[in-house]
Motif scaffolding. Structure first.
Motif, short mmCIF file in Angstrom:
data_model
loop_
_atom_site.label_atom_id
_atom_site.label_comp_id
_atom_site.label_asym_id
_atom_site.label_seq_id
_atom_site.Cartn_x
_atom_site.Cartn_y
_atom_site.Cartn_z
N CYS A 12 -18.49 14.35 12.99
CA CYS A 12 -18.63 16.08 13.83
C CYS A 12 -17.53 16.11 15.35
CB CYS A 12 -20.08 15.66 14.67
SG CYS A 12 -21.38 16.11 13.31
N ALA A 15 -15.23 17.61 13.66
CA ALA A 15 -15.18 19.06 13.28
C ALA A 15 -15.09 19.68 14.86
CB ALA A 15 -16.29 19.72 13.16
N ARG A 58 -9.91 20.77 9.40
CA ARG A 58 -10.52 21.84 9.40
C ARG A 58 -11.64 21.28 7.92
NH1 ARG A 58 -6.22 24.21 9.10
NH2 ARG A 58 -5.87 24.19 6.93
N PRO A 59 -13.12 21.43 8.46
CA PRO A 59 -13.67 20.38 7.10
C PRO A 59 -13.45 21.10 5.58
CG PRO A 59 -14.71 21.33 8.99
CD PRO A 59 -12.99 22.50 8.68
N THR A 60 -13.48 20.89 4.65
CA THR A 60 -13.49 20.33 3.64
C THR A 60 -14.73 20.84 3.18
OG1 THR A 60 -13.78 18.44 2.63
CG2 THR A 60 -11.13 18.73 2.71
N ALA A 61 -14.70 21.29 1.42
CA ALA A 61 -15.77 21.27 0.98
C ALA A 61 -17.60 20.24 0.81
CB ALA A 61 -16.54 21.48 -0.41
N GLU A 64 -18.35 19.65 4.88
CA GLU A 64 -19.50 20.90 5.66
C GLU A 64 -20.34 19.88 4.52
OE1 GLU A 64 -19.17 23.13 7.50
OE2 GLU A 64 -17.22 24.18 6.91
N LEU A 67 -20.71 17.75 7.37
CA LEU A 67 -21.87 17.81 8.09
C LEU A 67 -22.98 18.81 8.71
CD1 LEU A 67 -18.01 19.70 9.65
CD2 LEU A 67 -19.23 17.38 10.34
N ASP A 68 -23.59 19.17 7.60
CA ASP A 68 -24.64 19.62 7.32
C ASP A 68 -25.65 18.35 7.58
OD1 ASP A 68 -23.85 22.16 7.17
OD2 ASP A 68 -24.32 22.08 4.91
#
Length: 328
Positions: A12, A15, A58-61, A64, A67-68
């Motif tokens: 986090c 990000a 930058r986050p990759t898939a 992400e 992070l969610d």
């Protein structure tokens, strides 16, 4: 490697800052150490979490997805820890008082009264310039009460779920060197101070905006505003380099004087806060009464202000209304 909450905090932080270097600084880690930790996290999860280049991270898939989940899990765990801390002491009588304060004018007298009334109870204090920090510590069970203030009709953020009650409402005064040309006046119009330089203590509350708005209503923009701790503020005023705003119950200092601002363009509301589900909530009302008594004690050093309060009943101590305490 088993994934832990601290690893989610790392993800986090990267990000949110957009950079491993900035995240390392935020987390208090060396950049190579954080890079190595990120690599271990990525191996545990089976792939890269960030695309990194000269523009940042930058986050990759996959990133992400992590992070969610992290943005759900981390607040939930924090809430669990806070509730557990409050519940752990819920069945015991309060054997200690932990106060946090932001430049509070009554903290010393409040501690003195509680120590005299309950000598067996442990009392600790914590100082911070940040109302949000104190509210977070109270919400998390690490402080019992927060003593702070807000200007005008503002209220502290509701983010941390605290109860806030008024102790007193005071007009804001101005602090001048004794040799200042306006020091002999009983009260001073704010507009008459338009050519002055100012000094203020740090803090993240609303007061800076309230002061700027009051000056705008008076028809001017304040000149340079220095920032210093309380001692530094006094030194700058004493040197004649600046003047300052202060609370009406500010302790008299040799060589300096406090004067009312005509028309009370600024008000300061002293508040006591606690969490409604904490053990402290059971003793909040008597602590509030002690805080009111401590405020009354503080008026003994200010006979002129006390006389003014008798003519202006909307200011001064704000006792609890019948049937409950006053809500901020």
């Amino acid at each position: 490697m088993n994934l832990e909450l601290r690893h989610l905090r790392v993800v986090c932080a990267i990000a949110e800052t957009g950079s491993v270097t900035k995240a390392a600084s935020t987390l208090g880690l060396a950049q190579p150490a954080l890079t190595a930790q990120l690599q271990r996290i990525e191996r545990a999860l089976g792939g890269p979490l960030f695309e990194r280049d000269r523009r940042g991270a930058r986050p990759t898939a996959l990133g992400e997805l992590v992070l969610d989940r992290a943005r759900v899990l981390l607040p939930a765990m924090k809430g669990l820890q806070d509730e557990a801390a409050r519940l752990a002491g819920a069945g015991d009588p309060l054997r200690r008082y932990r106060f946090g304060g932001v430049n509070s004018p009554i903290l010393g007298r409040l501690v003195h009264r509680l120590a005299a009334e309950q000598p067996e109870v442990q009392i600790t204090t914590y100082a911070s310039w940040s109302v949000a920090e104190l509210a977070q510590l109270v919400s998390g069970g690490r402080l019992d009460f927060a003593l702070t203030g807000v200007c005008g009709d503002a209220t502290p953020s509701a983010e941390f779920g605290l109860c806030w009650r008024e102790v007193a409402v005071d007009p804001v005064f101005v602090l001048l060197p004794q040799h200042h040309p306006m020091a002999g006046r009983d009260e001073i119009r704010l507009v008459d101070l338009r050519r002055e330089q100012w000094v203020a203590a740090p803090g993240d509350g609303c007061f800076g905006d309230c002061f700027a708005a009051a000056c705008a209503r008076a028809g001017f923009t304040p000149r340079k505003v220095y920032e210093a701790d309380v001692r530094g503020c006094l030194d700058l005023v004493d040197a004649g380099e600046a003047i300052a705003l202060c609370q009406a119950t500010f302790r008299p200092v040799a060589g300096l004087v406090t004067r009312r601002l005509a028309g009370t363009p600024l008000r300061w509301r002293l508040l006591l806060g606690w969490h409604p589900d904490s053990p402290a909530a059971r003793v909040a009302e008597p602590v509030l009464e002690t805080a009111l008594a401590a405020y009354t004690d503080a008026l003994a050093n200010h006979p002129d202000y006390l006389a003014w309060l008798l003519r202006h009943p909307d200011f001064g101590a704000q006792p609890a209304a019948a049937g409950g305490v006053r809500t901020a």
